[in-house]
Enzyme design. Structure first.
Site, PDB file in Angstrom:
ATOM      1  N   GLU A   1       3.513   1.795  -1.543  1.00 48.00           N
ATOM      2  CA  GLU A   1       3.988   2.023  -2.906  1.00 48.00           C
ATOM      3  C   GLU A   1       2.901   2.528  -3.848  1.00 48.00           C
ATOM      4  O   GLU A   1       3.178   2.888  -4.996  1.00 48.00           O
ATOM      5  CB  GLU A   1       4.614   0.734  -3.455  1.00 48.00           C
ATOM      6  CG  GLU A   1       5.924   0.356  -2.784  1.00 48.00           C
ATOM      7  CD  GLU A   1       5.757  -0.287  -1.399  1.00 48.00           C
ATOM      8  OE1 GLU A   1       6.699  -0.205  -0.601  1.00 48.00           O
ATOM      9  OE2 GLU A   1       4.671  -0.865  -1.116  1.00 48.00           O
TER      10      GLU A   1
ATOM     11  N   SER B   1       0.817  -1.219   0.000  1.00 51.59           N
ATOM     12  CA  SER B   1       0.000   0.000   0.000  1.00 51.59           C
ATOM     13  C   SER B   1       0.845   1.261   0.000  1.00 51.59           C
ATOM     14  O   SER B   1       0.468   2.263  -0.616  1.00 51.59           O
ATOM     15  CB  SER B   1      -0.959  -0.007   1.195  1.00 51.59           C
ATOM     16  OG  SER B   1      -1.960  -0.981   0.998  1.00 51.59           O
TER      17      SER B   1
ATOM     18  N   VAL C   1      -4.562  -2.365   4.466  1.00 54.54           N
ATOM     19  CA  VAL C   1      -3.642  -2.380   5.598  1.00 54.54           C
ATOM     20  C   VAL C   1      -4.439  -2.872   6.804  1.00 54.54           C
ATOM     21  O   VAL C   1      -5.461  -2.279   7.155  1.00 54.54           O
ATOM     22  CB  VAL C   1      -3.050  -0.979   5.875  1.00 54.54           C
ATOM     23  CG1 VAL C   1      -1.975  -1.050   6.958  1.00 54.54           C
ATOM     24  CG2 VAL C   1      -2.494  -0.359   4.596  1.00 54.54           C
TER      25      VAL C   1
ATOM     26  N   HIS D   1       3.582   0.044  12.875  1.00 56.73           N
ATOM     27  CA  HIS D   1       3.744   0.051  11.414  1.00 56.73           C
ATOM     28  C   HIS D   1       2.426   0.393  10.718  1.00 56.73           C
ATOM     29  O   HIS D   1       2.401   1.164   9.755  1.00 56.73           O
ATOM     30  CB  HIS D   1       4.261  -1.322  10.954  1.00 56.73           C
ATOM     31  CG  HIS D   1       4.496  -1.420   9.489  1.00 56.73           C
ATOM     32  ND1 HIS D   1       5.558  -0.806   8.851  1.00 56.73           N
ATOM     33  CD2 HIS D   1       3.811  -2.071   8.514  1.00 56.73           C
ATOM     34  CE1 HIS D   1       5.513  -1.064   7.564  1.00 56.73           C
ATOM     35  NE2 HIS D   1       4.455  -1.834   7.330  1.00 56.73           N
TER      36      HIS D   1
ATOM     37  N   GLU E   1       0.526  -5.863  15.438  1.00 56.92           N
ATOM     38  CA  GLU E   1       0.953  -5.662  16.819  1.00 56.92           C
ATOM     39  C   GLU E   1       1.876  -4.469  16.995  1.00 56.92           C
ATOM     40  O   GLU E   1       2.238  -4.136  18.123  1.00 56.92           O
ATOM     41  CB  GLU E   1       1.649  -6.933  17.316  1.00 56.92           C
ATOM     42  CG  GLU E   1       0.717  -8.129  17.353  1.00 56.92           C
ATOM     43  CD  GLU E   1       1.420  -9.400  17.803  1.00 56.92           C
ATOM     44  OE1 GLU E   1       2.632  -9.348  18.108  1.00 56.92           O
ATOM     45  OE2 GLU E   1       0.750 -10.435  17.846  1.00 56.92           O
TER      46      GLU E   1
END
Length: 159
Positions: free
Chosen positions: A67, A65, A91, A98, A95
């Site tokens: 990119e 995603s 996305v 990110h 945990e």
């Protein structure tokens, strides 16, 4: 949730502008491909249903995603005749932080393309808490966000 009581796949074809002579680009993330392929199918089916010629639809794949921004920018530069671009990604919360960084980066990147570019780029990136939520929005019980993105791209051709 915004989609809890809404089927994303419902639209009135007759209320949309005629796009039979227009061209569209779709940039698809390969990450979470079960989700992104479902979104792509919703988008492509909608464009075809609205009489866009299949030869006037260009698809590019990118690894993830994040990119999508670069892929959309390159598509915009290489094919300035496009009437709209749809950025498709997924996305799913993990945990680590990110998820937050990718979601924020993609959101701002697509926004920047819209502010600075000459072709509307429609944000079709699911940012869900779990895989089931993504499945529900990519052809599941809530319909398909890809359909909604294609309808948005069609409507944006009027500006």
């Amino acid at each position: 949730m915004a989609t809890e009581n809404k089927n994303l796949s419902q639209y009135d074809k007759n209320s949309l502008p005629n796009v039979s002579q227009l061209s569209f680009g779709i940039v698809v993330s390969e990450w979470n491909d079960v989700i992104t392929e479902g979104l792509y199918q919703g988008a492509i089916d909608t464009l075809l249903d609205c009489d866009v010629n299949s030869q006037n639809i260009l698809r590019w794949n990118v690894p993830g995603s994040f990119e999508l921004i670069y892929g959309c920018k390159k598509m915009m530069d290489k094919f300035p005749h496009l009437s709209g671009i749809i950025a498709i990604g997924s996305v799913i919360q993990g945990e680590t932080k990110h998820f937050d960084f990718v979601c924020e980066g993609v959101t701002h990147g697509i926004k920047d393309l819209n502010v600075l570019g000459k072709i509307p780029v429609v944000f079709c990136v699911l940012t869900d808490n779990n895989r089931q939520q993504s499945l529900d929005r990519s052809g599941g019980k809530h319909g398909n966000k890809g359909v909604e993105a294609a309808v948005a791209a069609i409507k944006m051709t009027q500006f």
